[in-house]
Design a protein around this motif. Structure first.
Motif, PDB file in Angstrom:
ATOM      1  N   GLN A   1       0.913  -1.050  -0.148  1.00  0.00           N
ATOM      2  CA  GLN A   1       0.113   0.047   0.111  1.00  0.00           C
ATOM      3  C   GLN A   1       0.945   1.407   0.160  1.00  0.00           C
ATOM      4  OE1 GLN A   1      -2.463  -0.880   3.620  1.00  0.00           O
ATOM      5  NE2 GLN A   1      -4.165  -0.678   2.151  1.00  0.00           N
ATOM      6  N   THR A   2       1.896   1.137   0.669  1.00  0.00           N
ATOM      7  CA  THR A   2       2.787   2.294   0.813  1.00  0.00           C
ATOM      8  C   THR A   2       3.547   2.636  -0.731  1.00  0.00           C
ATOM      9  OG1 THR A   2       3.497   1.886   2.976  1.00  0.00           O
ATOM     10  CG2 THR A   2       5.003   3.257   1.727  1.00  0.00           C
ATOM     11  N   VAL A   3       4.000   1.519  -1.291  1.00  0.00           N
ATOM     12  CA  VAL A   3       4.463   1.613  -2.563  1.00  0.00           C
ATOM     13  C   VAL A   3       3.560   2.097  -3.735  1.00  0.00           C
ATOM     14  CG1 VAL A   3       5.890   0.379  -4.677  1.00  0.00           C
ATOM     15  CG2 VAL A   3       6.285  -0.032  -2.091  1.00  0.00           C
ATOM     16  N   TYR A   4       2.301   1.492  -3.501  1.00  0.00           N
ATOM     17  CA  TYR A   4       1.446   1.946  -4.394  1.00  0.00           C
ATOM     18  C   TYR A   4       0.805   3.295  -4.053  1.00  0.00           C
ATOM     19  CZ  TYR A   4      -0.412  -2.468  -6.932  1.00  0.00           C
ATOM     20  OH  TYR A   4      -0.524  -3.607  -7.591  1.00  0.00           O
ATOM     21  N   ASP A   5       1.210   3.702  -2.904  1.00  0.00           N
ATOM     22  CA  ASP A   5       0.589   5.056  -2.472  1.00  0.00           C
ATOM     23  C   ASP A   5      -0.971   5.109  -2.378  1.00  0.00           C
ATOM     24  OD1 ASP A   5       0.909   7.479  -1.447  1.00  0.00           O
ATOM     25  OD2 ASP A   5       0.938   8.714  -3.533  1.00  0.00           O
ATOM     26  N   THR A   6      -1.407   4.249  -1.897  1.00  0.00           N
ATOM     27  CA  THR A   6      -2.708   4.131  -1.740  1.00  0.00           C
ATOM     28  C   THR A   6      -3.614   3.575  -0.499  1.00  0.00           C
ATOM     29  OG1 THR A   6      -4.822   2.917  -3.140  1.00  0.00           O
ATOM     30  CG2 THR A   6      -2.946   1.537  -2.472  1.00  0.00           C
ATOM     31  N   ASN A   7      -5.018   3.938  -0.406  1.00  0.00           N
ATOM     32  CA  ASN A   7      -5.670   3.339   0.759  1.00  0.00           C
ATOM     33  C   ASN A   7      -6.472   2.136   0.422  1.00  0.00           C
ATOM     34  OD1 ASN A   7      -4.996   5.325   2.659  1.00  0.00           O
ATOM     35  ND2 ASN A   7      -6.015   6.961   1.704  1.00  0.00           N
ATOM     36  N   HIS A   8      -6.323   1.862  -1.028  1.00  0.00           N
ATOM     37  CA  HIS A   8      -7.064   0.564  -1.502  1.00  0.00           C
ATOM     38  C   HIS A   8      -6.599  -0.655  -0.830  1.00  0.00           C
ATOM     39  CE1 HIS A   8      -8.805   2.707  -5.481  1.00  0.00           C
ATOM     40  NE2 HIS A   8      -9.037   3.349  -4.316  1.00  0.00           N
ATOM     41  N   ASP A   9      -7.514  -1.636  -1.077  1.00  0.00           N
ATOM     42  CA  ASP A   9      -6.786  -2.950  -0.365  1.00  0.00           C
ATOM     43  C   ASP A   9      -5.915  -3.556  -1.490  1.00  0.00           C
ATOM     44  OD1 ASP A   9      -8.665  -3.085   1.657  1.00  0.00           O
ATOM     45  OD2 ASP A   9     -10.294  -4.363   0.487  1.00  0.00           O
TER      46      ASP A   9
ATOM     47  N   LEU B   1       4.978   0.674 -11.798  1.00  0.00           N
ATOM     48  CA  LEU B   1       4.427   0.511 -10.314  1.00  0.00           C
ATOM     49  C   LEU B   1       6.030   0.539  -9.503  1.00  0.00           C
ATOM     50  CD1 LEU B   1       2.361   0.522  -8.314  1.00  0.00           C
ATOM     51  CD2 LEU B   1       2.512  -1.797  -8.382  1.00  0.00           C
ATOM     52  N   GLY B   2       6.170   1.556  -8.811  1.00  0.00           N
ATOM     53  CA  GLY B   2       7.264   1.581  -8.119  1.00  0.00           C
ATOM     54  C   GLY B   2       8.240   2.376  -8.443  1.00  0.00           C
ATOM     55  N   GLY B   3       8.325   2.825  -9.729  1.00  0.00           N
ATOM     56  CA  GLY B   3       9.426   3.405 -10.306  1.00  0.00           C
ATOM     57  C   GLY B   3       9.207   5.053 -10.677  1.00  0.00           C
ATOM     58  N   THR B   4       7.864   4.993 -10.889  1.00  0.00           N
ATOM     59  CA  THR B   4       7.256   6.460 -11.168  1.00  0.00           C
ATOM     60  C   THR B   4       5.815   6.432 -10.620  1.00  0.00           C
ATOM     61  OG1 THR B   4       6.908   7.890 -13.160  1.00  0.00           O
ATOM     62  CG2 THR B   4       6.050   5.527 -13.399  1.00  0.00           C
ATOM     63  N   PRO B   5       5.277   7.536 -10.335  1.00  0.00           N
ATOM     64  CA  PRO B   5       3.949   7.611  -9.739  1.00  0.00           C
ATOM     65  C   PRO B   5       3.031   7.130 -10.476  1.00  0.00           C
ATOM     66  CG  PRO B   5       5.205   9.827  -9.546  1.00  0.00           C
ATOM     67  CD  PRO B   5       6.084   9.085 -10.371  1.00  0.00           C
ATOM     68  N   VAL B   6       2.056   6.474  -9.776  1.00  0.00           N
ATOM     69  CA  VAL B   6       0.933   5.983 -10.439  1.00  0.00           C
ATOM     70  C   VAL B   6      -0.400   6.454  -9.733  1.00  0.00           C
ATOM     71  CG1 VAL B   6      -0.463   3.716 -10.910  1.00  0.00           C
ATOM     72  CG2 VAL B   6       2.029   3.775 -11.064  1.00  0.00           C
TER      73      VAL B   6
ATOM     74  N   ASN C   1       9.434   6.563  -1.620  1.00  0.00           N
ATOM     75  CA  ASN C   1       8.768   6.715  -3.013  1.00  0.00           C
ATOM     76  C   ASN C   1       9.579   7.689  -3.534  1.00  0.00           C
ATOM     77  OD1 ASN C   1       7.264   4.460  -2.193  1.00  0.00           O
ATOM     78  ND2 ASN C   1       5.118   5.692  -2.174  1.00  0.00           N
ATOM     79  N   ASP C   2       9.624   8.779  -3.034  1.00  0.00           N
ATOM     80  CA  ASP C   2      10.166   9.980  -3.790  1.00  0.00           C
ATOM     81  C   ASP C   2      11.713   9.687  -4.213  1.00  0.00           C
ATOM     82  OD1 ASP C   2       7.751  11.299  -3.931  1.00  0.00           O
ATOM     83  OD2 ASP C   2       8.316  12.713  -2.084  1.00  0.00           O
TER      84      ASP C   2
ATOM     85  N   VAL D   1      13.081   6.794  -4.669  1.00  0.00           N
ATOM     86  CA  VAL D   1      12.984   5.632  -5.724  1.00  0.00           C
ATOM     87  C   VAL D   1      12.769   6.336  -7.031  1.00  0.00           C
ATOM     88  CG1 VAL D   1      12.113   3.625  -6.455  1.00  0.00           C
ATOM     89  CG2 VAL D   1      12.350   3.917  -3.979  1.00  0.00           C
ATOM     90  N   TYR D   2      11.548   7.017  -6.939  1.00  0.00           N
ATOM     91  CA  TYR D   2      11.407   7.825  -8.325  1.00  0.00           C
ATOM     92  C   TYR D   2      12.400   8.649  -8.893  1.00  0.00           C
ATOM     93  CZ  TYR D   2       6.411   6.982  -6.676  1.00  0.00           C
ATOM     94  OH  TYR D   2       5.418   6.551  -5.972  1.00  0.00           O
ATOM     95  N   ASN D   3      13.156   9.356  -7.992  1.00  0.00           N
ATOM     96  CA  ASN D   3      14.401  10.056  -8.344  1.00  0.00           C
ATOM     97  C   ASN D   3      15.267   9.237  -8.887  1.00  0.00           C
ATOM     98  OD1 ASN D   3      12.972  12.736  -7.512  1.00  0.00           O
ATOM     99  ND2 ASN D   3      13.885  12.598  -5.693  1.00  0.00           N
ATOM    100  N   ARG D   4      15.722   8.222  -8.271  1.00  0.00           N
ATOM    101  CA  ARG D   4      16.865   7.311  -8.582  1.00  0.00           C
ATOM    102  C   ARG D   4      16.483   6.919 -10.107  1.00  0.00           C
ATOM    103  NH1 ARG D   4      17.113   1.768  -7.837  1.00  0.00           N
ATOM    104  NH2 ARG D   4      15.537   1.861  -6.012  1.00  0.00           N
ATOM    105  N   HIS D   5      15.391   6.472 -10.551  1.00  0.00           N
ATOM    106  CA  HIS D   5      14.835   6.287 -11.763  1.00  0.00           C
ATOM    107  C   HIS D   5      14.798   7.275 -12.656  1.00  0.00           C
ATOM    108  CE1 HIS D   5      13.221   2.424  -9.760  1.00  0.00           C
ATOM    109  NE2 HIS D   5      13.226   1.914 -10.921  1.00  0.00           N
TER     110      HIS D   5
END
Length: 354
Positions: free
Chosen positions: A43-51, A170-175, A256-257, A259-263
């Motif tokens: 959920q943290t990597v997805y940046d979501t409150n969804h299941d 997913l994980g490498g850029t915001p979704v 997350n941020d 990781v995105y910057n590294r990519h």
């Protein structure tokens, strides 16, 4: 040196986690605790409150299971595409006796928003609404990153469920996961874990849609994963779950941020070096994904791929289908999203071109 856009190189600690003795997923609560921890971290990597759920099966399972779980015979599905995986969603819909409507754009261009809006409006006017729409965030064979937001705006306007393949982004850029009803990932891409697990973020209204229809199978039905407190639908892949938990924990610890910057840095370096070598991008810079770079080398991609592997022990990928010998792909995702690793790869490509 494995530098393909999936499966990716696996960090040593992830391999070590997979090699440890595992609790029995059917009878020991330790495994359920591990699984629940993994879902929370996802959920943290997805940046979501969804299941978020993690069924056993390679990433393509998620694409098929999303359709199998939502689409009943006769349901209409809008399949938005500018690549092979976008096209493939229509085949899944057809195989479950749904009615796909494919809205295509050229592989090196963005989605055709006018055609999408026309299809939605025509369906509404005919009182023959689409149940769902499918999209691909990153079309891995061409390295194309699609802008989902304008399409999601249209789907909200017409109250259509959204299904998104975010497997290689997913994980490498915001979704925008909280705007997506079914968002699909997989263990072997940015997560840098071995192939074998699908990850799925599911909204409440998607769960409700799944509950309203008769299931067509067990293995491709996501609904039994909604509550695993009384056991899993089938024997889970315990070693894969342990490996993915370690891999995802690495991303959570990094943030997350970061990781995105590294990519972004790795992608920028790859494309800078490619430009110095006179290599063209497919698609253009604005539509290229931070997780994979596709160089357009018509008729030469497979030869260069073979030479890089033979002479430098670096494994790259070409594309698929008609573009197989025209595109050389560098998978700077997950564990490989490092500038120094990219430099080593680009040095090998330079030597192969010479």
């Amino acid at each position: 040196m494995l530098f393909t856009p999936g499966p990716t190189a696996v960090p040593p600690e992830v391999r070590e986690a997979m090699a440890q003795p595992q609790p029995n997923s059917a009878v020991q609560s330790e495994f359920t605790d591990l699984y629940n921890q993994l879902c929370k971290n996802l959920q943290t990597v997805y940046d979501t409150n969804h299941d978020v759920i993690v069924p056993g099966g390679e990433g393509i399972l998620g694409l098929e299971a999303a359709i199998a779980s939502l689409v009943a015979p006769g349901d209409r599905v809008l399949c938005v595409s500018n690549g092979l995986y976008g096209d493939g969603f229509a085949d899944f819909v057809d195989s479950y006796d749904g009615e796909p409507k494919l809205v295509s754009a050229p592989y090196d261009e963005g989605y055709d928003l006018d055609a999408i809006e026309t299809a939605l409006a025509d369906a509404a006017a005919a009182d023959d609404q689409f149940l769902a729409a499918t999209m691909v965030h990153c079309e891995t064979p061409t390295g194309t990153l699609n802008d989902l937001e304008p399409v999601l705006d249209l789907l909200d306007e017409y109250d259509v469920l959204s299904v998104v393949d975010a497997v290689s982004s997913l994980g490498g850029t915001p979704v925008p996961t909280d705007r997506i009803d079914v968002c699909l990932g997989a263990s072997q891409k940015v997560f840098s874990a071995p192939p074998g697990l699908t990850t799925v973020a599911i909204s409440d209204r998607a769960w409700e849609a799944m509950e309203s229809r008769e299931p067509t199978s067990l293995y491709t039905n996501l609904l039994p994963w909604r509550d695993v407190s009384d056991g899993f639908p089938y024997t889970h892949m315990d070693a894969n779950v342990a490996a993915l938990d370690t891999a995802v924990s690495r991303l959570v610890d990094e943030g997350n941020d970061a990781v995105y910057n590294r990519h972004e840095r790795a992608a920028e370096r790859c494309r800078e070096r490619g430009a110095e070598l006179g290599l063209d991008l497919y698609p253009d810079q604005a539509r290229s994904s931070p997780t994979v770079t596709a160089f357009h080398i018509p008729g030469e991609a497979e030869r260069i791929q073979r030479r890089v592997e033979a002479e430098h022990d670096i494994v790259l990928a070409t594309s698929l289908g008609d573009l197989a010998d025209d595109i050389l792909r560098v998978g700077h995702m997950g564990y490989n999203a490092e500038v120094d690793k990219v430099d080593r790869v680009m040095n090998a490509i330079e030597a192969a071109l010479d």
